[in-house]
Design a protein around this motif. Structure first.
Motif, mmCIF file in Angstrom:
data_model
loop_
_atom_site.group_PDB
_atom_site.id
_atom_site.type_symbol
_atom_site.label_atom_id
_atom_site.label_comp_id
_atom_site.label_asym_id
_atom_site.label_seq_id
_atom_site.Cartn_x
_atom_site.Cartn_y
_atom_site.Cartn_z
ATOM 1 N N ILE A 75 -4.741 -9.501 -0.072
ATOM 2 C CA ILE A 75 -5.204 -8.115 -0.174
ATOM 3 C C ILE A 75 -4.040 -7.120 -0.102
ATOM 4 N N LEU A 76 -2.810 -7.657 -0.110
ATOM 5 C CA LEU A 76 -1.616 -6.826 -0.043
ATOM 6 C C LEU A 76 -0.748 -7.058 -1.274
ATOM 7 N N LYS A 77 0.078 -6.072 -1.598
ATOM 8 C CA LYS A 77 1.085 -6.258 -2.643
ATOM 9 C C LYS A 77 2.391 -5.628 -2.155
ATOM 10 N N LYS A 78 3.496 -6.105 -2.717
ATOM 11 C CA LYS A 78 4.819 -5.696 -2.239
ATOM 12 C C LYS A 78 5.678 -5.195 -3.403
ATOM 13 N N LYS A 79 6.309 -4.046 -3.206
ATOM 14 C CA LYS A 79 7.274 -3.520 -4.170
ATOM 15 C C LYS A 79 8.644 -3.548 -3.515
ATOM 16 N N GLU A 80 9.603 -4.160 -4.179
ATOM 17 C CA GLU A 80 10.892 -4.399 -3.527
ATOM 18 C C GLU A 80 12.057 -3.931 -4.389
ATOM 19 N N THR A 81 12.977 -3.190 -3.765
ATOM 20 C CA THR A 81 14.264 -2.852 -4.366
ATOM 21 C C THR A 81 15.346 -3.303 -3.386
ATOM 22 N N LYS A 82 16.586 -3.056 -3.728
ATOM 23 C CA LYS A 82 17.676 -3.458 -2.840
ATOM 24 C C LYS A 82 17.737 -2.590 -1.589
ATOM 25 N N GLU A 83 17.152 -1.391 -1.664
ATOM 26 C CA GLU A 83 17.219 -0.461 -0.525
ATOM 27 C C GLU A 83 15.915 -0.368 0.262
ATOM 28 N N LYS A 84 14.776 -0.745 -0.367
ATOM 29 C CA LYS A 84 13.499 -0.523 0.303
ATOM 30 C C LYS A 84 12.451 -1.540 -0.132
ATOM 31 N N ILE A 85 11.632 -1.954 0.826
ATOM 32 C CA ILE A 85 10.472 -2.800 0.556
ATOM 33 C C ILE A 85 9.245 -2.030 1.022
ATOM 34 N N THR A 86 8.301 -1.838 0.114
ATOM 35 C CA THR A 86 7.085 -1.097 0.440
ATOM 36 C C THR A 86 5.880 -2.002 0.236
ATOM 37 N N ILE A 87 4.974 -2.014 1.219
ATOM 38 C CA ILE A 87 3.774 -2.850 1.172
ATOM 39 C C ILE A 87 2.560 -1.949 1.011
ATOM 40 N N PHE A 88 1.720 -2.261 0.028
ATOM 41 C CA PHE A 88 0.533 -1.468 -0.286
ATOM 42 C C PHE A 88 -0.718 -2.343 -0.228
ATOM 43 N N ASN A 89 -1.888 -1.679 -0.241
ATOM 44 C CA ASN A 89 -3.128 -2.406 -0.508
ATOM 45 C C ASN A 89 -3.065 -2.952 -1.932
ATOM 46 N N ASN A 90 -3.582 -4.130 -2.127
ATOM 47 C CA ASN A 90 -3.607 -4.722 -3.464
ATOM 48 C C ASN A 90 -4.746 -4.104 -4.276
ATOM 49 N N ASP A 91 -4.391 -3.274 -5.248
ATOM 50 C CA ASP A 91 -5.405 -2.637 -6.093
ATOM 51 C C ASP A 91 -5.456 -3.270 -7.488
ATOM 52 N N ARG A 92 -4.744 -4.380 -7.653
ATOM 53 C CA ARG A 92 -4.732 -5.069 -8.950
ATOM 54 C C ARG A 92 -5.836 -6.124 -8.969
ATOM 55 N N LEU A 93 -7.066 -5.650 -9.017
ATOM 56 C CA LEU A 93 -8.217 -6.550 -8.939
ATOM 57 C C LEU A 93 -8.455 -7.256 -10.269
ATOM 58 N N LEU A 94 -8.954 -8.473 -10.160
ATOM 59 C CA LEU A 94 -9.410 -9.216 -11.325
ATOM 60 C C LEU A 94 -10.923 -9.031 -11.463
ATOM 61 N N THR A 95 -11.405 -8.969 -12.674
ATOM 62 C CA THR A 95 -12.839 -8.788 -12.924
ATOM 63 C C THR A 95 -13.381 -9.988 -13.686
ATOM 64 N N TYR A 96 -14.497 -10.518 -13.190
ATOM 65 C CA TYR A 96 -15.172 -11.634 -13.853
ATOM 66 C C TYR A 96 -16.566 -11.204 -14.293
ATOM 67 N N LYS A 97 -16.931 -11.610 -15.493
ATOM 68 C CA LYS A 97 -18.294 -11.399 -15.988
ATOM 69 C C LYS A 97 -19.134 -12.608 -15.583
ATOM 70 N N VAL A 98 -20.245 -12.340 -14.906
ATOM 71 C CA VAL A 98 -21.117 -13.410 -14.423
ATOM 72 C C VAL A 98 -22.407 -13.414 -15.231
ATOM 73 N N MET A 99 -22.769 -14.591 -15.725
ATOM 74 C CA MET A 99 -24.052 -14.754 -16.408
ATOM 75 C C MET A 99 -24.859 -15.806 -15.642
ATOM 76 N N ASN A 100 -25.821 -15.337 -14.864
ATOM 77 C CA ASN A 100 -26.725 -16.234 -14.137
ATOM 78 C C ASN A 100 -27.987 -16.391 -14.981
ATOM 79 N N GLY A 101 -28.044 -17.517 -15.679
ATOM 80 C CA GLY A 101 -29.153 -17.740 -16.592
ATOM 81 C C GLY A 101 -30.266 -18.612 -16.037
#
Length: 202
Positions: A75-101
């Motif tokens: 649920i986390l993601k990390k952005k990293e450079t040589k001077e700074k590492i920043t940790i954010f909420n993971n907003d890169r969600l995957l979406t699945y289409k569900v067909m319950n037949g």
């Protein structure tokens, strides 16, 4: 002339080999969760806990690595450079289409089981998602697979001395069990994950 060039190259190599790289790094937690990290540098490690909206600064020598150690790291993601590492909420969600037949399979529930895989549309982790009949969509933090999909077995029922669950898995095959007029009706259900589609059929 060639000798002078060779001596010069050897001198550069000696200087380069003797150079030790040093620096400083800021680690900032911009997520809404407490984050446990391991900061490794120069053959040693330090374990740090960062509350939301806090940061630390560390010096490093030769190299550094920063690892997120949370069990909920999906649920986390990390952005990293040589001077700074920043940790954010993971907003890169995957979406699945569900067909319950399966028309009467209205209680099929996908469970997270502390894997931190399932997400609500707003990116909040959730313990379970109901897979309603017909078409729907679900969100996850990481790809679904046959190994991390867990389904709620439902409320058990008995026939004589035997206990059954509405959803039963035998090997890699799922069955939908129902009690009808005191007798067991069991039907195989197919749960197929094809790309970004989850297809449930019988």
């Amino acid at each position: 002339m060639k000798k002078a060039i060779l001596v010069g190259l050897i001198s550069v190599l000696i200087i380069s080999c003797g150079k030790i790289e040093r620096g400083g790094i800021i680690i900032e937690n911009k997520s809404t969760y407490s984050v446990n990290i391991e900061f490794a540098q120069n053959y040693s490690s330090e374990f740090i806990t960062l509350s939301p909206n806090t940061s630390v600064e560390r010096s490093w020598e030769r190299y550094f690595f920063c690892f997120i150690k949370n069990t909920n790291k999906h649920i986390l993601k990390k952005k990293e450079t040589k001077e700074k590492i920043t940790i954010f909420n993971n907003d890169r969600l995957l979406t699945y289409k569900v067909m319950n037949g399966v028309p009467d399979l209205t209680m099929l529930e996908l469970l997270d089981k502390n894997q931190f895989i399932l997400a609500l549309p707003d990116g909040t982790p959730t313990n379970s998602i109901i897979l309603n009949t017909g078409l729907s969509t679900i969100n996850t933090f990481v790809p679904l697979s046959t190994k991390n999909m867990v389904f709620d077995k439902g409320t058990p029922f008995t026939i004589g001395r035997d206990t059954y669950y509405p959803i039963e898995k035998k090997g890699e095959i799922y069955y939908f069990n129902k009690l009808i007029a005191g007798k067991l009706e069991s039907k195989k259900i197919n749960i197929d994950l094809i790309g970004d589609k989850l297809i449930i059929s019988n």
